[in-house]
Design an enzyme around this catalytic site. Structure first.
Site, PDB file in Angstrom:
ATOM      1  N   GLY A  15       5.760  80.713  17.645  1.00  0.00           N
ATOM      2  CA  GLY A  15       4.687  80.501  17.194  1.00  0.00           C
ATOM      3  C   GLY A  15       4.619  79.823  15.458  1.00  0.00           C
ATOM      4  O   GLY A  15       3.573  79.324  14.997  1.00  0.00           O
ATOM      5  N   VAL A  19       4.725  73.215  17.291  1.00  0.00           N
ATOM      6  CA  VAL A  19       3.609  73.370  18.406  1.00  0.00           C
ATOM      7  C   VAL A  19       2.766  74.419  17.808  1.00  0.00           C
ATOM      8  O   VAL A  19       1.418  74.389  17.987  1.00  0.00           O
ATOM      9  CB  VAL A  19       4.149  73.389  19.774  1.00  0.00           C
ATOM     10  CG1 VAL A  19       2.785  73.375  20.658  1.00  0.00           C
ATOM     11  CG2 VAL A  19       4.917  72.168  20.295  1.00  0.00           C
ATOM     12  N   TYR A 149      21.117  73.232  28.057  1.00  0.00           N
ATOM     13  CA  TYR A 149      19.647  73.263  27.491  1.00  0.00           C
ATOM     14  C   TYR A 149      18.850  72.940  28.725  1.00  0.00           C
ATOM     15  O   TYR A 149      17.738  73.616  28.963  1.00  0.00           O
ATOM     16  CB  TYR A 149      19.525  72.430  26.382  1.00  0.00           C
ATOM     17  CG  TYR A 149      17.951  72.250  25.724  1.00  0.00           C
ATOM     18  CD1 TYR A 149      17.591  73.561  25.339  1.00  0.00           C
ATOM     19  CD2 TYR A 149      17.383  71.421  25.986  1.00  0.00           C
ATOM     20  CE1 TYR A 149      16.319  73.476  24.655  1.00  0.00           C
ATOM     21  CE2 TYR A 149      15.912  71.313  25.689  1.00  0.00           C
ATOM     22  CZ  TYR A 149      15.470  72.485  24.790  1.00  0.00           C
ATOM     23  OH  TYR A 149      14.147  72.383  24.503  1.00  0.00           O
ATOM     24  N   LYS A 153      16.073  75.210  30.621  1.00  0.00           N
ATOM     25  CA  LYS A 153      14.600  74.865  30.811  1.00  0.00           C
ATOM     26  C   LYS A 153      14.089  74.839  32.186  1.00  0.00           C
ATOM     27  O   LYS A 153      13.153  75.306  32.800  1.00  0.00           O
ATOM     28  CB  LYS A 153      14.458  73.547  29.929  1.00  0.00           C
ATOM     29  CG  LYS A 153      14.208  73.951  28.365  1.00  0.00           C
ATOM     30  CD  LYS A 153      13.056  74.825  28.027  1.00  0.00           C
ATOM     31  CE  LYS A 153      12.766  74.724  26.603  1.00  0.00           C
ATOM     32  NZ  LYS A 153      11.747  75.550  26.166  1.00  0.00           N
ATOM     33  N   PRO A 176       6.114  68.398  27.751  1.00  0.00           N
ATOM     34  CA  PRO A 176       5.600  67.153  26.620  1.00  0.00           C
ATOM     35  C   PRO A 176       6.693  66.114  26.412  1.00  0.00           C
ATOM     36  O   PRO A 176       7.824  66.414  26.772  1.00  0.00           O
ATOM     37  CB  PRO A 176       5.552  68.123  25.287  1.00  0.00           C
ATOM     38  CG  PRO A 176       5.750  69.399  25.484  1.00  0.00           C
ATOM     39  CD  PRO A 176       6.558  69.460  27.268  1.00  0.00           C
ATOM     40  N   ARG A 221       9.603  54.654  23.449  1.00  0.00           N
ATOM     41  CA  ARG A 221       9.301  56.007  23.571  1.00  0.00           C
ATOM     42  C   ARG A 221       7.799  56.515  23.533  1.00  0.00           C
ATOM     43  O   ARG A 221       7.114  55.818  22.960  1.00  0.00           O
ATOM     44  CB  ARG A 221       9.981  57.129  22.334  1.00  0.00           C
ATOM     45  CG  ARG A 221      11.464  57.077  22.367  1.00  0.00           C
ATOM     46  CD  ARG A 221      12.095  57.531  23.448  1.00  0.00           C
ATOM     47  NE  ARG A 221      13.623  57.662  23.583  1.00  0.00           N
ATOM     48  CZ  ARG A 221      14.378  56.961  23.911  1.00  0.00           C
ATOM     49  NH1 ARG A 221      13.840  55.663  24.701  1.00  0.00           N
ATOM     50  NH2 ARG A 221      15.756  56.872  23.924  1.00  0.00           N
ATOM     51  N   ASP A 283      21.829  52.937  20.652  1.00  0.00           N
ATOM     52  CA  ASP A 283      20.351  53.108  20.791  1.00  0.00           C
ATOM     53  C   ASP A 283      20.017  54.069  21.663  1.00  0.00           C
ATOM     54  O   ASP A 283      18.809  54.645  21.758  1.00  0.00           O
ATOM     55  CB  ASP A 283      19.965  51.783  21.473  1.00  0.00           C
ATOM     56  CG  ASP A 283      19.745  50.715  20.624  1.00  0.00           C
ATOM     57  OD1 ASP A 283      19.227  51.049  19.266  1.00  0.00           O
ATOM     58  OD2 ASP A 283      19.491  49.550  20.894  1.00  0.00           O
TER      59      ASP A 283
END
Length: 337
Positions: A15, A19, A149, A153, A176, A221, A283
């Site tokens: 928290g 976000v 990772y 997730k 997101p 992006r 890039d």
């Protein structure tokens, strides 16, 4: 005589992060009882790492015993930049597996009404047809550079479905795109591109040195402002009814180039010195667009005012203003002398 509604306690892991701070800002600034505002009788608890190690099942149980949440927004994770992800794949896999399993299992044991976890676009397969959408999460392995990772997730979605199938738990998740906003991690070495550019431009202006952007500036992006994302999390918690994840993002037509981001940061910081691109640096992926069609179809379907994303330059200005004002206490990756 009608009884008063049962008290709702929303527990937010992670928290104190980007976000989580966005959620706190929205709840403080939206009208009470509104679609994205705090509800009467609703309590929000924002956890930080000081409240306990979420890798430790006993610590998570103690947190749930203390706050007795009815709802959970699960943001906590071990995160890092590209190079740390490449170096520490097992650490990123194991730590996130432990965190997620403890939060989900304890939510199940405490009969939490609803849990919303935060995933990442890195859960998508490396080789996939664009645009990304919610049906493509499990169509192949994620990119090799951060598979620890990414799998950690991705398994949240698997667990959500397993808890729902076996026990009927209402566990879901959101995906997101690139998040930015006040309270970000502005580390140049280990942060994301947009806050890293803010920090670089700030130092270039302060020190009278060139502002150098790594790469050509051409990749595209999708960026989502943390305060917009916070509203979408609240919508997901209250109104989204599926176990399958939902992508939370601006549309494909709102992709911006890294050069556009750098231009906006330069303008907002007020930097007028030498500004160039170091094309010897990679890039990365040119674009990885994600579709927000499902989000818009659902959030705008109830005869309410359509959701409006904050204009990109306004969001940049607000983020930069926060960073400049809070530079001494912001997460910059710079150790105070």
């Amino acid at each position: 005589m009608s009884s008063s509604p049962a008290k709702q306690v929303v527990l937010v892991t992670g928290g104190s992060g980007l976000v989580g701070q966005g959620l706190q800002w929205v709840l403080e600034n939206e009208p009470v009882g509104s679609r994205y505002g705090k509800l009467e009788g609703e309590e929000w608890v924002f956890l930080s790492s000081k409240d306990g190690d979420l890798k430790d099942a006993a610590a998570v149980e103690a947190i749930f015993q203390k706050y007795k949440p009815t709802h959970v927004i699960h943001l906590a994770a071990l995160v890092g930049g590209l190079f740390r992800n490449m170096r520490e794949k097992l650490t990123f896999l194991r730590d996130n597996l432990l965190i997620n399993d403890n939060v989900l299992e304890t939510s199940h044991q405490h009969k939490v009404t609803k849990l919303v976890s935060c995933l990442s676009t890195c859960v998508f397969p490396d080789k996939v047809e664009y645009p990304l959408d919610e049906t493509k999460v499990h169509l192949g392995p994620p990119h090799q550079s951060n598979f620890g990772y990414a799998h950690g997730k991705r398994l949240v979605d698997v667990q959500n479905h397993a808890y729902n199938d076996q026990f009927g738990d209402n566990f879901t998740s959101v995906i997101p795109t690139n998040i930015f906003g006040p309270g970000d991690n502005y580390s140049i070495e280990d942060g994301h591109v947009l806050p890293g550019l803010c920090h670089k431009a700030y130092l270039a202006k302060k020190n009278g040195t060139p502002f150098v952007v790594w790469g050509s500036g051409k990749p595209l992006r999708q960026f989502i402002y943390s305060r917009d994302l916070a509203k979408l999390f609240i919508w997901t918690l209250r109104e989204y009814e599926e176990i399958d994840p939902v992508i939370l993002s601006v549309g494909e037509d709102e992709e911006v180039s890294i050069k556009t981001v750098a231009d906006a940061v330069v303008k907002s910081i007020g930097f007028t010195g030498e500004y160039k691109f170091d094309t010897s640096k990679s890039d990365g992926q040119f674009r990885k667009p994600a579709s927000n069609e499902k989000l818009l179809r659902l959030i705008n379907s109830k005869g309410v005012e359509p959701f409006k994303f904050t204009p990109f330059e306004q969001a940049i200005d607000e983020s930069v203003a926060w960073f400049v004002e809070n530079y001494d206490t912001a997460r910059t990756g710079v150790i105070p002398q």
